[in-house]
Design an enzyme around this catalytic site. Structure first.
Site, short mmCIF file in Angstrom:
data_model
loop_
_atom_site.label_atom_id
_atom_site.label_comp_id
_atom_site.label_asym_id
_atom_site.label_seq_id
_atom_site.Cartn_x
_atom_site.Cartn_y
_atom_site.Cartn_z
N ASP A 103 26.53 63.08 100.93
CA ASP A 103 25.30 62.39 100.56
C ASP A 103 24.82 62.86 99.19
O ASP A 103 24.51 62.08 98.31
CB ASP A 103 24.21 62.59 101.63
CG ASP A 103 24.03 64.05 102.04
OD1 ASP A 103 24.78 64.93 101.56
OD2 ASP A 103 23.13 64.32 102.86
N ASP A 106 23.86 69.26 95.46
CA ASP A 106 22.65 69.87 94.91
C ASP A 106 23.05 71.10 94.10
O ASP A 106 23.41 70.98 92.93
CB ASP A 106 21.73 70.19 96.09
CG ASP A 106 20.33 70.60 95.70
OD1 ASP A 106 20.18 71.27 94.68
OD2 ASP A 106 19.38 70.26 96.41
N GLY A 108 25.72 72.78 94.72
CA GLY A 108 27.18 72.80 94.71
C GLY A 108 27.77 73.89 95.58
O GLY A 108 28.98 73.99 95.75
N THR A 110 27.70 74.42 98.86
CA THR A 110 28.37 74.00 100.09
C THR A 110 29.83 73.62 99.80
O THR A 110 30.75 74.13 100.44
CB THR A 110 27.65 72.78 100.71
OG1 THR A 110 26.28 73.13 100.92
CG2 THR A 110 28.28 72.38 102.02
N LYS A 134 22.36 66.30 91.70
CA LYS A 134 21.25 66.87 90.94
C LYS A 134 21.82 67.84 89.92
O LYS A 134 21.96 69.04 90.20
CB LYS A 134 20.30 67.63 91.87
CG LYS A 134 19.53 66.77 92.86
CD LYS A 134 18.64 67.66 93.73
CE LYS A 134 17.88 66.88 94.75
NZ LYS A 134 17.22 67.75 95.75
#
Ligand code: XMP
Ligand code: MG
Length: 180
Positions: A103, A106, A108, A110, A134
């Protein structure tokens, strides 16, 4: 679309349903073009990506497979240590052309932890499709091969993304307002 309130927070419209659907179609067209005869295996990371994955998959015209996984993250003993286990990853990735469906990327972190685990299984190729990114939040550089939108570093909900469980059902994407 009017502003909305989820729990205690206010959100305003950021991306319309039409903008999102147009972009999803464009990503699907590119994948249809890039993966002819390769039977890609999509790995959709739950929960947030379920709506993006469903819409993207509907636009695919090539042979393709999909599976859904959940990432459980445990804080290790060291403050920086994040251990991630993939629940539901029962497919053999060896020699497959794999596309991760996220999805949002953010910080990065994960994917930075998760991607090496997938590479370990020696897929023929490993690419990433993310609806949102982002860039200002980047801590770990991740190459996004199929990106929907680069967005400011503000919390967003809708189209699968939630604020504390709410908002996933929205067809649009909303951004947190500064309003208290
Ligand atoms: P990192 O920072 O590891 O984060 O790239 C990726 C995951 O964090 C969640 N996330 C969000 N969820 N609104 C959400 O609803 C946001 O603005 C947001 N930013 C990050 C999301 O689950 C993503 O996969
Ligand atoms: Mg997610």
């Amino acid at each position: 679309m009017p502003p909305i309130k989820l729990h205690d927070k206010h959100f305003e419209i950021y991306l319309s349903e039409a903008e999102i659907q147009q972009k999803v179609k464009e990503i699907a067209d590119k994948i249809n073009n890039d993966y002819q005869d390769l039977n890609p295996l999509f790995i959709s990371i739950l929960n947030g990506s379920f709506m993006f994955a469903a819409d993207l998959f509907k636009h695919l015209t090539i042979d393709s497979e999909i599976c859904f996984i959940k990432l459980a993250s445990y804080k290790g003993m060291k403050s920086s240590g994040h251990i991630i286990t993939a629940i539901g990853l029962d497919q053999d990735l060896y020699n497959r052309n794999v596309i991760i469906i996220e999805d949002i990327v953010d910080t990065g972190k994960t994917l930075d932890v998760f991607l090496p685990k997938l590479h370990h299984q020696q897929p023929a190729s490993l690419k990433i499709a993310a609806l949102l990114h982002k860039p200002e939040a980047t801590e770990k550089q991740i190459t996004i091969d199929y990106l929907g939108f680069s967005i400011p570093n503000k919390f967003v909900v809708g189209y699968g993304l939630d604020y504390d469980g709410l908002g996933r059902n929205l067809k649009e994407i909303y951004q947190l307002t500064d309003e208290a």
